[in-house]
Design a protein around this motif. Structure first.
Motif, PDB file in Angstrom:
ATOM      1  N   LEU A 144       0.837  -1.211   0.000  1.00  0.00           N
ATOM      2  CA  LEU A 144       0.000   0.000   0.000  1.00  0.00           C
ATOM      3  C   LEU A 144       0.876   1.268   0.000  1.00  0.00           C
ATOM      4  O   LEU A 144       0.658   2.195  -0.792  1.00  0.00           O
TER       5      LEU A 144
ATOM      6  N   ASP B 225       5.314  -2.754  11.425  1.00  0.00           N
ATOM      7  CA  ASP B 225       4.483  -3.957  11.486  1.00  0.00           C
ATOM      8  C   ASP B 225       5.043  -4.815  12.610  1.00  0.00           C
ATOM      9  O   ASP B 225       6.195  -4.640  13.032  1.00  0.00           O
TER      10      ASP B 225
ATOM     11  N   ASP C  64       4.575  -3.175  17.677  1.00  0.00           N
ATOM     12  CA  ASP C  64       3.214  -3.648  17.934  1.00  0.00           C
ATOM     13  C   ASP C  64       2.317  -2.411  17.989  1.00  0.00           C
ATOM     14  O   ASP C  64       2.482  -1.555  18.869  1.00  0.00           O
ATOM     15  N   ALA C  65       1.382  -2.323  17.057  1.00  0.00           N
ATOM     16  CA  ALA C  65       0.536  -1.123  16.949  1.00  0.00           C
ATOM     17  C   ALA C  65      -0.488  -1.039  18.072  1.00  0.00           C
ATOM     18  O   ALA C  65      -1.210  -0.050  18.176  1.00  0.00           O
TER      19      ALA C  65
ATOM     20  N   ALA D  96      -2.359  -9.687  15.822  1.00  0.00           N
ATOM     21  CA  ALA D  96      -1.542 -10.326  16.832  1.00  0.00           C
ATOM     22  C   ALA D  96      -1.881  -9.564  18.108  1.00  0.00           C
ATOM     23  O   ALA D  96      -1.274  -8.552  18.419  1.00  0.00           O
TER      24      ALA D  96
HETATM   25  C1  LIG Z   1      -4.174  -6.417   6.103  1.00  0.00           C
HETATM   26  S1  LIG Z   1      -2.468  -6.561   6.440  1.00  0.00           S
HETATM   27  C2  LIG Z   1      -1.797  -5.092   5.810  1.00  0.00           C
HETATM   28  C3  LIG Z   1      -1.118  -5.279   4.499  1.00  0.00           C
HETATM   29  C4  LIG Z   1      -0.359  -4.063   4.067  1.00  0.00           C
HETATM   30  N1  LIG Z   1      -1.224  -2.904   3.941  1.00  0.00           N
HETATM   31  C5  LIG Z   1       0.384  -4.260   2.751  1.00  0.00           C
HETATM   32  O1  LIG Z   1       0.297  -3.369   1.913  1.00  0.00           O
HETATM   33  O2  LIG Z   1       1.093  -5.279   2.589  1.00  0.00           O
HETATM   34  C6  LIG Z   1      -2.408  -6.285   8.184  1.00  0.00           C
HETATM   35  C7  LIG Z   1      -1.016  -6.302   8.817  1.00  0.00           C
HETATM   36  O3  LIG Z   1      -1.146  -6.072  10.208  1.00  0.00           O
HETATM   37  C8  LIG Z   1      -0.067  -6.717  10.858  1.00  0.00           C
HETATM   38  N2  LIG Z   1      -0.363  -6.826  12.295  1.00  0.00           N
HETATM   39  C9  LIG Z   1      -1.146  -7.734  12.934  1.00  0.00           C
HETATM   40  N3  LIG Z   1      -1.186  -7.466  14.257  1.00  0.00           N
HETATM   41  C10 LIG Z   1      -0.400  -6.359  14.451  1.00  0.00           C
HETATM   42  C11 LIG Z   1      -0.035  -5.600  15.598  1.00  0.00           C
HETATM   43  N4  LIG Z   1      -0.485  -5.915  16.812  1.00  0.00           N
HETATM   44  N5  LIG Z   1       0.788  -4.533  15.404  1.00  0.00           N
HETATM   45  C12 LIG Z   1       1.256  -4.204  14.171  1.00  0.00           C
HETATM   46  N6  LIG Z   1       0.956  -4.891  13.053  1.00  0.00           N
HETATM   47  C13 LIG Z   1       0.124  -5.952  13.193  1.00  0.00           C
HETATM   48  C14 LIG Z   1       0.077  -8.029  10.124  1.00  0.00           C
HETATM   49  O4  LIG Z   1       1.386  -8.552  10.298  1.00  0.00           O
HETATM   50  C15 LIG Z   1      -0.211  -7.576   8.667  1.00  0.00           C
HETATM   51  O5  LIG Z   1       0.983  -7.293   8.002  1.00  0.00           O
END
Ligand SMILES: C[S@@+](CC[C@H](N)C(=O)[O-])C[C@H]1O[C@@H](n2cnc3c(N)ncnc32)[C@H](O)[C@@H]1O
Length: 233
Positions: free
Chosen positions: A63, A82, A148-149, A175
């Motif tokens: 993205l 991420d 971790d977001a 996560a």
């Molecule tokens: C729908 S995908 C996004 C894909 C991304 N927009 C792309 O262009 O490749 C959601 C992402 O959220 C990440 N994610 C899951 N839990 C998370 C957390 N607690 N903190 C940060 N990232 C997290 C996953 O590893 C995944 O890469």
């Protein structure tokens, strides 16, 4: 939803795995939708160039990279984070394509594949790489880091625009604990925003934003997804 900012164009040069690297397990985010969300955010941003763009769930950076190509002269800096370090390696490779030098390396890589496999798809990928290289008019700096977001994010620069496609089950899960996860994410983002930061949050239709620290500027439904444009109150 009627698109306002993104043209109904052929975006196949951006197909994941063609020139941009594909991160396995990642969904292909629709290019036109990414550009539409960014367009709305930009409309509400007081800045219209040298934008610092951030994605807190950047995955393989697809993205962010697409937005970098489509918004040359508008985006000055891209930051991605991420929770998954393997995905961040791919994000770094994708974002490197935003420079002529990075794209030349990719073209050399594709040339090798053409020589080894003699496949039409690689020849088409080369043509797309040349087209994408032709879009590069500015030097967008970038950085990626693990975070971790749902916890504190250590972001040195406050972004002007945050666009993020949050996990929504099926292929990509959070996560972290599912309950009120979007509001928790927004609490964390509150700390990294400046007072004019605009957030474009893309989620599935079941996910809800109820965080009272934010003002909702837009809400649009697109197929299985919806996006909201938010600003700190
Ligand atoms: C729908 S995908 C996004 C894909 C991304 N927009 C792309 O262009 O490749 C959601 C992402 O959220 C990440 N994610 C899951 N839990 C998370 C957390 N607690 N903190 C940060 N990232 C997290 C996953 O590893 C995944 O890469």
């Amino acid at each position: 939803m009627k698109y306002k900012y993104a043209k109904n164009d052929n975006y196949e040069d951006f197909s994941s795995g063609r020139v941009l690297y594909h991160a396995s397990g990642m969904t292909n985010f629709p290019v036109r939708l990414a550009q539409e969300i960014f367009g709305w955010c930009l409309q509400y941003s007081p800045k219209n160039n040298d934008i610092c763009l951030y994605d807190c769930c950047c995955g393989g950076g697809y993205l962010l990279t697409v937005l970098g190509f489509l918004n040359q002269g508008i985006i000055g800096k891209i930051i991605g984070s991420d929770i998954d370090t393997k995905l961040l390696d791919i994000a770094e490779k994708n974002l490197s394509l935003l420079s002529e030098e990075g794209m030349d390396k990719r073209i050399a890589e594709i040339d090798q594949m053409i020589e080894s496999f003699k496949k039409k798809s690689h020849v088409e990928a080369r043509e797309s790489a040349v087209t994408l290289k032709g879009l590069i008019r500015s030097n967008i700096s970038f950085e990626v880091f693990r975070s971790d977001a749902l916890k504190k994010i250590d972001l040195k620069t406050k972004p002007d625009i945050i666009v993020t496609d949050v996990p929504y089950g099926n292929m990509v899960d959070w996560a972290g604990d599912e309950e009120k996860v979007i509001d928790r994410l927004l609490d964390v983002l509150y700390e990294v925003c400046h007072c004019d930061t605009i957030i474009g949050l893309c989620m599935n239709k079941k996910q809800k934003v109820g965080n009272e620290k934010y003002l909702r500027l837009e809400k649009h439904k697109v197929g299985k997804r919806k996006f909201e444009v938010l600003k700190r109150k």
